[in-house]
Design a protein around this motif. Structure first.
Motif, PDB file in Angstrom:
ATOM      1  N   ARG A  98      50.175 -40.961  18.585  1.00 51.06           N
ATOM      2  CA  ARG A  98      49.787 -39.676  19.180  1.00 51.06           C
ATOM      3  C   ARG A  98      49.062 -38.816  18.144  1.00 51.06           C
ATOM      4  NH1 ARG A  98      54.623 -36.908  21.898  1.00 51.06           N
ATOM      5  NH2 ARG A  98      55.451 -37.048  19.796  1.00 51.06           N
ATOM      6  N   GLN A  99      49.564 -38.822  16.918  1.00 51.22           N
ATOM      7  CA  GLN A  99      48.945 -38.006  15.873  1.00 51.22           C
ATOM      8  C   GLN A  99      47.482 -38.368  15.664  1.00 51.22           C
ATOM      9  OE1 GLN A  99      49.448 -35.439  14.061  1.00 51.22           O
ATOM     10  NE2 GLN A  99      47.792 -35.703  12.564  1.00 51.22           N
ATOM     11  N   ARG A 100      47.209 -39.667  15.620  1.00 47.91           N
ATOM     12  CA  ARG A 100      45.836 -40.079  15.350  1.00 47.91           C
ATOM     13  C   ARG A 100      44.886 -39.538  16.416  1.00 47.91           C
ATOM     14  NH1 ARG A 100      41.613 -43.470  14.172  1.00 47.91           N
ATOM     15  NH2 ARG A 100      41.030 -44.774  15.925  1.00 47.91           N
ATOM     16  N   PHE A 101      45.291 -39.682  17.677  1.00 48.86           N
ATOM     17  CA  PHE A 101      44.375 -39.258  18.733  1.00 48.86           C
ATOM     18  C   PHE A 101      44.393 -37.753  18.942  1.00 48.86           C
ATOM     19  CE2 PHE A 101      45.031 -43.779  19.550  1.00 48.86           C
ATOM     20  CZ  PHE A 101      43.715 -44.173  19.479  1.00 48.86           C
ATOM     21  N   MET A 106      48.839 -43.966  10.413  1.00 44.55           N
ATOM     22  CA  MET A 106      49.577 -45.015  11.105  1.00 44.55           C
ATOM     23  C   MET A 106      50.785 -45.479  10.286  1.00 44.55           C
ATOM     24  SD  MET A 106      48.081 -45.797  13.990  1.00 44.55           S
ATOM     25  CE  MET A 106      47.857 -44.056  14.175  1.00 44.55           C
ATOM     26  N   TYR A 107      50.788 -45.182   8.995  1.00 47.99           N
ATOM     27  CA  TYR A 107      51.856 -45.693   8.125  1.00 47.99           C
ATOM     28  C   TYR A 107      53.051 -44.742   8.114  1.00 47.99           C
ATOM     29  CZ  TYR A 107      48.030 -48.522   6.093  1.00 47.99           C
ATOM     30  OH  TYR A 107      46.973 -49.357   5.887  1.00 47.99           O
ATOM     31  N   TYR A 112      50.515 -33.122  24.163  1.00 46.04           N
ATOM     32  CA  TYR A 112      51.511 -33.658  23.231  1.00 46.04           C
ATOM     33  C   TYR A 112      52.679 -34.268  23.995  1.00 46.04           C
ATOM     34  CZ  TYR A 112      54.533 -33.806  19.108  1.00 46.04           C
ATOM     35  OH  TYR A 112      55.344 -34.228  18.078  1.00 46.04           O
ATOM     36  N   GLU A 113      53.040 -33.593  25.090  1.00 44.17           N
ATOM     37  CA  GLU A 113      54.225 -34.030  25.836  1.00 44.17           C
ATOM     38  C   GLU A 113      53.917 -35.081  26.901  1.00 44.17           C
ATOM     39  OE1 GLU A 113      55.680 -30.269  27.105  1.00 44.17           O
ATOM     40  OE2 GLU A 113      56.515 -29.809  25.132  1.00 44.17           O
ATOM     41  N   ALA A 114      52.656 -35.484  27.006  1.00 43.78           N
ATOM     42  CA  ALA A 114      52.281 -36.434  28.068  1.00 43.78           C
ATOM     43  C   ALA A 114      52.700 -37.851  27.710  1.00 43.78           C
ATOM     44  CB  ALA A 114      50.778 -36.379  28.311  1.00 43.78           C
ATOM     45  N   LYS A 168      56.726 -45.007  16.051  1.00 45.22           N
ATOM     46  CA  LYS A 168      55.355 -45.457  16.294  1.00 45.22           C
ATOM     47  C   LYS A 168      54.620 -44.520  17.252  1.00 45.22           C
ATOM     48  CE  LYS A 168      54.674 -49.340  18.690  1.00 45.22           C
ATOM     49  NZ  LYS A 168      54.584 -50.785  18.986  1.00 45.22           N
ATOM     50  N   ILE A 169      55.292 -44.115  18.301  1.00 43.94           N
ATOM     51  CA  ILE A 169      54.634 -43.284  19.313  1.00 43.94           C
ATOM     52  C   ILE A 169      54.119 -41.980  18.692  1.00 43.94           C
ATOM     53  CG2 ILE A 169      56.884 -42.402  20.128  1.00 43.94           C
ATOM     54  CD1 ILE A 169      55.595 -42.017  22.874  1.00 43.94           C
ATOM     55  N   GLY A 170      54.889 -41.420  17.768  1.00 39.29           N
ATOM     56  CA  GLY A 170      54.468 -40.183  17.125  1.00 39.29           C
ATOM     57  C   GLY A 170      53.227 -40.391  16.285  1.00 39.29           C
TER      58      GLY A 170
END
Lengths: 57, 319, 357
Positions: free
Chosen positions: C300-303, C278-279, C227-229, C295-297
């Protein structure tokens, strides 16, 4: 905006643009009447603009 | 195109070395053909990943919106026009940008190329002279005249050379004029239809829309903090794949681009279904040209027609 | 397992016989690509395709689906009562679904069919559906099903696997549903040595897979480390992302939805529509606070969901069948294969990934 609406298939008879001052109540009545009349005359084609209930699969 | 790539790397390296910019935004090779990825380089070691060819169709102006750094940006003709729009609309300051201008010969139409063969394209090659494109994959290899497989907006483009730039990576390319191409032929074809035919045309055009909003999100103009379709208090538009809601989304998005759209084609390029959403914005471009003599993004000195008033603005339609 | 041989000329005749018993669904090419569509009487599925542009998810789980209907007419005795609409009970058969899409149903089912919660809409559709799969002799270059939870000949979640051996179709029946369908279609000629042929063709198809991803270390990785990467993985991957929903809408294993009420005059429906992580609206709270507002969050969530949270929760591999659609369609080349390899190889000591591209 008028052009694009017409371009996408809205009947020109449904689009009216008027400049009416807040003092021109008579003009407002006249325009509203005219707009309604023209739109009613086009009523037979109005279905396509209405959102319909989704079908149940 | 290797000379373009080399030059972009060279300039980027120099800018970063001299500390003129904090980052350079350009394209790197994608993991699949025709899909180069926007990337930023913050140190000199990264610049060797930059590339340039006919697969850089995404509009990079989209990546500078509201940024605070000093940015070097690789910009083809349409990107530079959108940077100009951004500057006029206060989404970035001119002095934050070092524009690396790319004289452009058009981007390849990934939808057309994908549809032209049955299998999946594994590699794409352009010849150094910029005349042909060869795609190949399992059991096929096809060579096309490059001009025949350009994105439609590129083959109709009148501003291939960047209008604003700090440095050009190559000599300017010849521009097309109204004599060479009829850029509004497709719009006129629709204009000649009856209202019902127009309606049916757009019904068919939008029938495959899945509301992924790739067109909107790839567009440098669509920077609203919250798009009207995402508003929930109040909610303006339904969320399903109802054709009326889909049409409202596309119509209003197009209208929000009136007088601002540079016809860069990023919307069509991004669409997973290959929908030609330019069918709407191109009409607005034509109207802006005919009514106001305006083309978006050619200058940072003049306000666009839709946020100014002139006594002689056309108003015949107001009764 | 029983394998029968179907001459290519017999396929259409068999499908014709099925029309009265099933609603048939199959790949159809309308514009420049194939999509799953309900077949009209006499229409043949177009099996000359590598894969459909969008996944088969929508067959069991439509993008917009009515859950309830209600009346807003105060004089109606049923005023404001939510009622489940009657659905067409006719069984359906999907002809020509690819193994990756069928295996995706198994993934989605883990979410829609749990001891605590059962999603009636998805399950009813699932139970009414017979899956006639079509093995991939020529996997696409973007496919990586063998290193995800599927394979070009995987029939774990199919009722019938069709294999095109050049001269005819070999149909391997693996369930009662499949046997019933074959019987109704009149396909009954046993094939000789078919298991051998299928195994050989399977090995050939698998050897043609050009890409693999490594997933072996995902379960061992620390969730918080991944998560922190931000520097090693998320910053650079999120930069290009435009936050559209192409990947999630094309994905066969995404299952998130949003419930909406819509009214039409004096009546209305409660429906659910596919949503996308993504929304920004996906996580918007009623208070106006958005915990995943950048956006970054969202990237990250999707992957993290597909490649870490799901992996840890179900211990059944990744939430991906390797169909490659998101790889092919992403307008800015966010490639799940690259991200998966990065996540798998991430070293928290050095904050770097052994694999970078």
């Amino acid at each position: 905006m008028k052009n694009l609406l017409e371009h996408m298939g809205i009947d020109p008879g449904r689009l009216h643009f008027s400049w009416i001052s807040s003092a021109e109540s008579t003009k407002f009545v006249e325009v509203a009447k005219k707009v309604t009349e023209e739109a009613v005359a086009l009523k037979s084609k109005e279905k396509k603009y209405m959102k319909t209930k989704p079908k149940v699969a | 195109m290797t000379s373009y790539t080399d030059k972009i790397r060279e300039i980027s390296k120099r800018l970063l070395k001299e500390g003129k910019v904090d980052m350079v935004i350009g394209f790197t090779r994608g993991s699949v053909p025709m899909m180069h990825q926007p990337m930023f380089a913050k140190n000199q070691g990264d610049v060797d990943r930059f590339v340039w060819d006919g697969n850089c169709g995404i509009n990079l102006a989209n990546y500078v919106t509201d940024r605070k750094e000093k940015i070097g940006i690789v910009a083809k003709g349409c990107d530079a026009r959108n940077l100009a729009v951004h500057i006029v609309e206060n989404k970035i300051n001119r002095d934050q940008l070092y524009i690396i201008g790319v004289p452009c010969t058009g981007m390849l139409d990934r939808h057309k190329l994908t549809a032209s063969v049955a299998g999946e394209i594994e590699s794409i090659m352009e010849d150094e002279a910029g005349k042909t494109v060869t795609i190949s994959g399992n059991g096929f290899s096809e060579t096309y005249d490059r001009a025949a497989v350009l994105q439609e907006n590129c083959s109709l483009c009148m501003h291939r050379n960047p209008v604003i730039y700090d440095e050009l990576i190559a000599d300017k390319v010849p521009e097309q004029s109204e004599n060479d191409v009829d850029r509004f032929a497709a719009v006129r074809k629709v204009e000649e239809m009856t209202p019902d035919e127009k309606w049916a045309y757009f019904d068919d055009l939008l029938s495959d829309c899945i509301r992924c909003y790739a067109c909107r999100n790839a567009c440098p103009l669509c920077y609203c903090p919250t798009c009207f379709v995402d508003e929930s208090k109040p909610q303006w538009v339904g969320k399903s794949i109802d054709p009326t809601d889909i049409r409202i989304f596309h119509f209003l998005r197009a209208y929000h681009c009136a007088g601002r759209c540079t016809d860069c084609g990023a919307c069509v390029r991004s669409c997973p279904m290959g929908i030609n959403v330019r069918a709407m914005t191109k009409k607005l471009e034509k109207d802006c040209l005919e009514n106001f003599g305006w083309e978006a993004g050619l200058t940072t000195e003049q306000r666009p027609p839709l946020d100014t008033y002139k006594p002689d603005d056309p108003e015949q339609f107001i009764k | 397992m029983k394998v029968i041989q179907i001459d290519k000329s017999e396929l259409d005749a068999g499908l014709k016989k099925l029309e009265s018993a099933y609603r048939l669904i199959g790949p159809v090419k309308e514009k420049d690509y194939h999509l799953f569509k309900a077949l009209t009487p006499g229409q043949k599925p177009d099996l000359d395709y590598s894969n459909t542009r969008l996944s088969a998810r929508s067959i069991l789980y439509p993008q917009s689906e009515v859950m309830f209907t209600f009346s807003l007419d105060k004089n109606d005795p049923q005023y404001a009562i939510l009622k489940e609409p009657a659905k067409d009970p006719q069984p359906r058969a999907v002809i020509g679904i690819r193994p990756c899409d069928a295996d995706a149903y198994e993934v989605v089912r883990r979410n829609f069919d749990t001891p605590e919660y059962k999603d009636p809409y998805w399950l009813k559709n699932f139970e009414a559906t017979t899956l006639v799969g079509f093995a991939c002799n020529n996997p696409c270059p973007t496919c990586f099903c063998t290193s995800a939870v599927s394979g070009p000949f995987s029939d774990r979640n199919l009722d019938i696997l069709l294999v095109d051996d050049g001269n005819h179709f070999l149909a391997r029946l693996s369930t009662e549903k499949g046997e019933k369908l074959a019987e109704l279609a009149g396909w009954k000629r046993p094939a000789e040595n078919a298991d051998d042929t299928i195994e050989k063709m399977k090995a050939t198809a698998e050897s043609k897979m050009t890409t693999t991803v490594s997933t072996d270390n995902l379960a061992n990785q620390s969730l918080t480390d991944l998560y922190e990467a931000e520097e090693a993985i998320w910053d650079s991957e999120a930069f290009a992302c435009i936050n559209c929903g192409t990947c999630t809408h094309a994905c066969p294993t995404c299952w998130c939805f949003d419930v909406q009420d819509e009214t039409y005059g004096k009546s209305g429906v409660r429906m659910r529509n596919w949503d996308s992580c993504m929304y920004p609206l996906f996580t918007m709270h009623a208070s106006g606070h958005n915990p995943r507002d950048k956006k970054i969050g969202r990237v990250r969530q999707r992957f993290m969901h597909k490649l870490k949270y799901y992996v840890d929760k179900y211990e059944q591999g990744i939430q991906c069948t390797g169909c490659g659609r998101c790889v092919r369609l992403c307008p800015v080349n966010i490639d799940i294969r690259r991200i998966c390899n990065k996540m798998n190889s991430y070293d928290p000591e050095t904050c770097s990934c052994a694999v970078t591209s």
